[in-house]
Design a protein around this motif. Structure first.
Motif, PDB file in Angstrom:
ATOM      1  N   ALA A 203       0.822  -1.216   0.000  1.00 50.52           N
ATOM      2  CA  ALA A 203       0.000   0.000   0.000  1.00 50.52           C
ATOM      3  C   ALA A 203       0.851   1.259   0.000  1.00 50.52           C
ATOM      4  O   ALA A 203       0.537   2.241  -0.670  1.00 50.52           O
ATOM      5  CB  ALA A 203      -0.933  -0.001   1.214  1.00 50.52           C
ATOM      6  N   VAL A 204       1.943   1.246   0.775  1.00 51.34           N
ATOM      7  CA  VAL A 204       2.808   2.427   0.828  1.00 51.34           C
ATOM      8  C   VAL A 204       3.432   2.692  -0.536  1.00 51.34           C
ATOM      9  O   VAL A 204       3.493   3.836  -1.003  1.00 51.34           O
ATOM     10  CB  VAL A 204       3.904   2.226   1.895  1.00 51.34           C
ATOM     11  CG1 VAL A 204       4.870   3.406   1.889  1.00 51.34           C
ATOM     12  CG2 VAL A 204       3.279   2.051   3.278  1.00 51.34           C
ATOM     13  N   GLN A 205       3.885   1.635  -1.198  1.00 57.72           N
ATOM     14  CA  GLN A 205       4.495   1.800  -2.520  1.00 57.72           C
ATOM     15  C   GLN A 205       3.468   2.238  -3.554  1.00 57.72           C
ATOM     16  O   GLN A 205       3.773   3.018  -4.460  1.00 57.72           O
ATOM     17  CB  GLN A 205       5.149   0.489  -2.941  1.00 57.72           C
ATOM     18  CG  GLN A 205       6.352   0.095  -2.104  1.00 57.72           C
ATOM     19  CD  GLN A 205       6.837  -1.311  -2.401  1.00 57.72           C
ATOM     20  OE1 GLN A 205       6.053  -2.196  -2.737  1.00 57.72           O
ATOM     21  NE2 GLN A 205       8.133  -1.528  -2.277  1.00 57.72           N
ATOM     22  N   ARG A 206       2.239   1.754  -3.425  1.00 59.10           N
ATOM     23  CA  ARG A 206       1.182   2.175  -4.360  1.00 59.10           C
ATOM     24  C   ARG A 206       0.881   3.651  -4.205  1.00 59.10           C
ATOM     25  O   ARG A 206       0.729   4.379  -5.188  1.00 59.10           O
ATOM     26  CB  ARG A 206      -0.079   1.343  -4.117  1.00 59.10           C
ATOM     27  CG  ARG A 206       0.089  -0.130  -4.453  1.00 59.10           C
ATOM     28  CD  ARG A 206      -1.128  -0.928  -4.070  1.00 59.10           C
ATOM     29  NE  ARG A 206      -0.925  -2.352  -4.312  1.00 59.10           N
ATOM     30  CZ  ARG A 206      -1.816  -3.291  -4.078  1.00 59.10           C
ATOM     31  NH1 ARG A 206      -2.996  -2.951  -3.597  1.00 59.10           N
ATOM     32  NH2 ARG A 206      -1.562  -4.553  -4.321  1.00 59.10           N
ATOM     33  N   LEU A 207       0.787   4.092  -2.968  1.00 62.53           N
ATOM     34  CA  LEU A 207       0.546   5.515  -2.722  1.00 62.53           C
ATOM     35  C   LEU A 207       1.716   6.349  -3.231  1.00 62.53           C
ATOM     36  O   LEU A 207       1.516   7.436  -3.782  1.00 62.53           O
ATOM     37  CB  LEU A 207       0.325   5.753  -1.233  1.00 62.53           C
ATOM     38  CG  LEU A 207      -1.009   5.231  -0.684  1.00 62.53           C
ATOM     39  CD1 LEU A 207      -1.005   5.272   0.828  1.00 62.53           C
ATOM     40  CD2 LEU A 207      -2.165   6.038  -1.233  1.00 62.53           C
ATOM     41  N   ALA A 208       2.925   5.856  -3.050  1.00 60.27           N
ATOM     42  CA  ALA A 208       4.101   6.586  -3.542  1.00 60.27           C
ATOM     43  C   ALA A 208       4.071   6.688  -5.058  1.00 60.27           C
ATOM     44  O   ALA A 208       4.422   7.732  -5.636  1.00 60.27           O
ATOM     45  CB  ALA A 208       5.379   5.887  -3.077  1.00 60.27           C
ATOM     46  N   LEU A 209       3.640   5.607  -5.729  1.00 57.98           N
ATOM     47  CA  LEU A 209       3.536   5.629  -7.186  1.00 57.98           C
ATOM     48  C   LEU A 209       2.516   6.668  -7.640  1.00 57.98           C
ATOM     49  O   LEU A 209       2.782   7.460  -8.560  1.00 57.98           O
ATOM     50  CB  LEU A 209       3.134   4.239  -7.696  1.00 57.98           C
ATOM     51  CG  LEU A 209       2.812   4.141  -9.200  1.00 57.98           C
ATOM     52  CD1 LEU A 209       4.046   4.462 -10.028  1.00 57.98           C
ATOM     53  CD2 LEU A 209       2.280   2.751  -9.539  1.00 57.98           C
ATOM     54  N   LEU A 210       1.360   6.684  -6.992  1.00 57.93           N
ATOM     55  CA  LEU A 210       0.335   7.652  -7.361  1.00 57.93           C
ATOM     56  C   LEU A 210       0.798   9.073  -7.067  1.00 57.93           C
ATOM     57  O   LEU A 210       0.576   9.989  -7.866  1.00 57.93           O
ATOM     58  CB  LEU A 210      -0.962   7.353  -6.602  1.00 57.93           C
ATOM     59  CG  LEU A 210      -2.134   8.300  -6.895  1.00 57.93           C
ATOM     60  CD1 LEU A 210      -2.471   8.278  -8.380  1.00 57.93           C
ATOM     61  CD2 LEU A 210      -3.346   7.914  -6.072  1.00 57.93           C
TER      62      LEU A 210
END
Length: 556
Positions: A203-210
């Motif tokens: 989830a943290v990496q997904r938010l960072a990508l967005l």
């Protein structure tokens, strides 16, 4: 003569009939008369002076009328905002209105070249009267953009003589169109968060990508250098910071709610759903500092299904930097941002929903046969009264089948941990051994399973059945790691996170959740404040151990 004397100025085109009858001398006794000897003089006088009436002999009337109409048409053509001109077959400028004459020389030359090409194209058609105008675009090297309508000019015999062109400067509209296209492309990139791109990210990496995509699109397409994205927590009505770029003041230090008064421009926009342009921050009482030396700002709502889910706030060090066009562009982009955040949540939710559906399908498929086994075994026990050994075996079958049914039902109702095994003999792990860990989850199966997985590695694991108990434990004990569910009775996982960070800002924390859609934005907020990881149920033992080791190592 009373009606005639109301006419004060008369223009008379002198002719032999009027001179012979003494008409001019008679009119001069009653009116202010101007006499023109030639048709050209009369037309010139009409251009310079407004007359109440014009007197001419019958033979001169038609040429004079045509000349007057031509004069009026020329006035109209000179006052319209578009360029109008007539170009000959060799590119010669036969006639042009004022706007066409004011075009830059490079543009006029491009227009002549275009008209010459169109003349050749029209010449290939035999019937000039059947020709229709054609539209073209023209882009000189100065960056301007023109739309040109070329029409044939034919004589009475139907022979093509010239090309008439109407030139419209559409530079502003073209730039708007290009910017809208760029925003659309950027928006499509934002929402293109497919499963393949996210499947290997937490989830943290997904938010960072967005976050990276939003910042890049904001800078490249809209030239935003200083902005923030805040999401609305529907439960508390509070605006929580998600992304901040280029702002000197930390927006987190302001507690903003979706209210029209006392909560800055962002609170006003979130409460009303209306965009807000602040032309001068020095004179706007709603403005709350974000950028040092800011002079103006633009704030638009983030909408999803016609509901406000947050705000996009942009600031500039220039006075009156934002207008209505900027507002429109920001609103379009803001809707894409809201949609991208929503899709990110739904992708995670889809993973949980798929697991639940599969578990439910297994339960539905197996419950029937298992019930049949239990029913048949029960009937056999009644038939074999007195056969204690056989009845004992049938009883074991019934008990085991009942346990299997309960396990499947629990699997369908609640995500669990994949690969969890009964407690094993203690293993030596220098990272885990001796660590005191708090596990907070309202599902007993999750709490107990995490406990059973970590205990063999030398961990001391405390368990809390709700958020309030977890917060109480944190206040009493010092934990090396906190593992908390997001959605629990009493207090949320984010409140547990806050309590742990308040006691020890360096405390590593892992959040676990079975709910991909996080309406309170717990993951987003915690990620901004030092969240180590997020585990989505169902997760396996290996992943749990890896995340625990990573979090504890980061602390060290």
């Amino acid at each position: 003569m009373s009606e005639q004397t109301a006419l004060r100025k008369l223009l008379v085109l002198h002719g032999p009939v009027l001179a012979a009858q003494g008409v001019v001398e008679f009119l001069q006794q009653h009116f202010e008369v101007s006499v023109a000897a030639e048709l050209a003089d009369a037309l010139d006088a009409m251009r310079q002076t407004q007359f109440d009436a014009v007197l001419a002999e019958t033979a001169d009337f038609l040429p004079l009328e045509r000349g007057a109409v031509t004069h009026q048409a020329a006035v109209v053509l000179d006052t319209i905002g578009d360029g109008v001109c007539i170009i000959g077959p060799g590119g010669e400028l036969v006639w042009a209105n004022r706007r066409a004459r004011e075009l830059p020389s490079e543009t006029r030359q491009s227009l002549k070249t275009l008209c010459m090409s169109v003349f050749e194209e029209f010449s290939e058609m035999k019937n000039c009267a059947a020709l229709r105008g054609k539209r073209f675009s023209m882009m000189p090297q100065d960056g301007a953009y023109f739309e040109v309508l070329c029409s044939p000019v034919c004589d009475r015999q139907g022979v093509l003589r010239q090309v008439a062109a109407v030139v419209v400067n559409a530079t502003v509209q073209r730039r708007q169109e290009l910017k809208l296209n760029a925003i659309d492309r950027a928006g499509r990139e934002l929402v293109r968060l497919d499963y393949e791109a996210l499947s290997n990210r937490d989830a943290v990496q997904r938010l960072a990508l967005l976050e990276e995509r939003i910042i890049r699109c904001s800078k490249d397409v809209l030239s935003y250098q200083h902005f923030a994205v805040l999401l609305l927590d529907k439960r508390t009505n509070r605006l929580e910071l998600v992304i901040s770029e280029g702002l000197d003041e930390d927006p987190r230090k302001y507690e903003l709610f979706a209210r029209t008064d006392g909560n800055g421009i962002c609170g006003y926009v979130a409460a009303t759903g209306r965009s807000y342009i602040c032309h001068d921050v020095r004179t706007d009482q709603r403005y709350i500092p974000g950028l040092r030396n800011a002079r103006s700002s633009l704030t638009v709502p983030l909408r999803l299904h016609d509901k406000v889910v947050g705000v996009l706030n942009v600031e500039s060090d220039g006075l009156r930097s934002f207008g209505e066009e900027d507002r429109q562009f920001a609103e379009i982009f803001g809707n894409y941002v809201a949609l991208a955040l929503h899709i990110l949540n739904l992708l995670t939710f889809e993973r949980h929903s798929t697991h639940t559906q599969v578990s439910g399908s297994i339960s539905a498929e197996l419950n029937g046969p298992i019930n049949d086994i239990i029913s048949d075994a029960s009937e056999l026990m009644e038939d074999y009264i007195g056969h204690d050994r056989l009845r004992s075996r049938l009883g074991s079958i019934i008990e085991q089948a009942t346990q299997v049914r309960q396990a499947i039902q629990k699997l369908a109702q609640s995500p669990t941990i994949i690969g969890a095994l009964p407690a094993e003999p203690k293993r030596h792990d220098p990272v885990l051994v001796g660590k005191r860990i708090l596990v907070a989850d309202d599902e007993e199966l999750i709490r107990q399973t995490v406990h059973d997985v970590l205990t063999p590695y030398g961990c001391q694991v405390d368990m809390a059945a709700d958020g309030l108990q977890a917060i109480e434990n944190i206040s009493k004990f010092n934990y090396d790691l906190v593992i908390t569910d997001i959605k629990m009775p009493g207090a949320t996982g984010y409140q547990v996170f806050q309590s742990a960070k308040a006691k020890n800002s360096a405390a590593p924390i892992i959040m676990i959740t079975a709910f991909g859609y996080d309406p309170n934005h717990s993951i987003v907020r915690a990620n901004q404040q030092g969240l180590n990881s997020v585990l989505f149920k169902p997760f396996n033992v290996r992943r749990l151990l890896e995340e625990c080791r990573t979090a504890l190592t980061a602390k060290a």
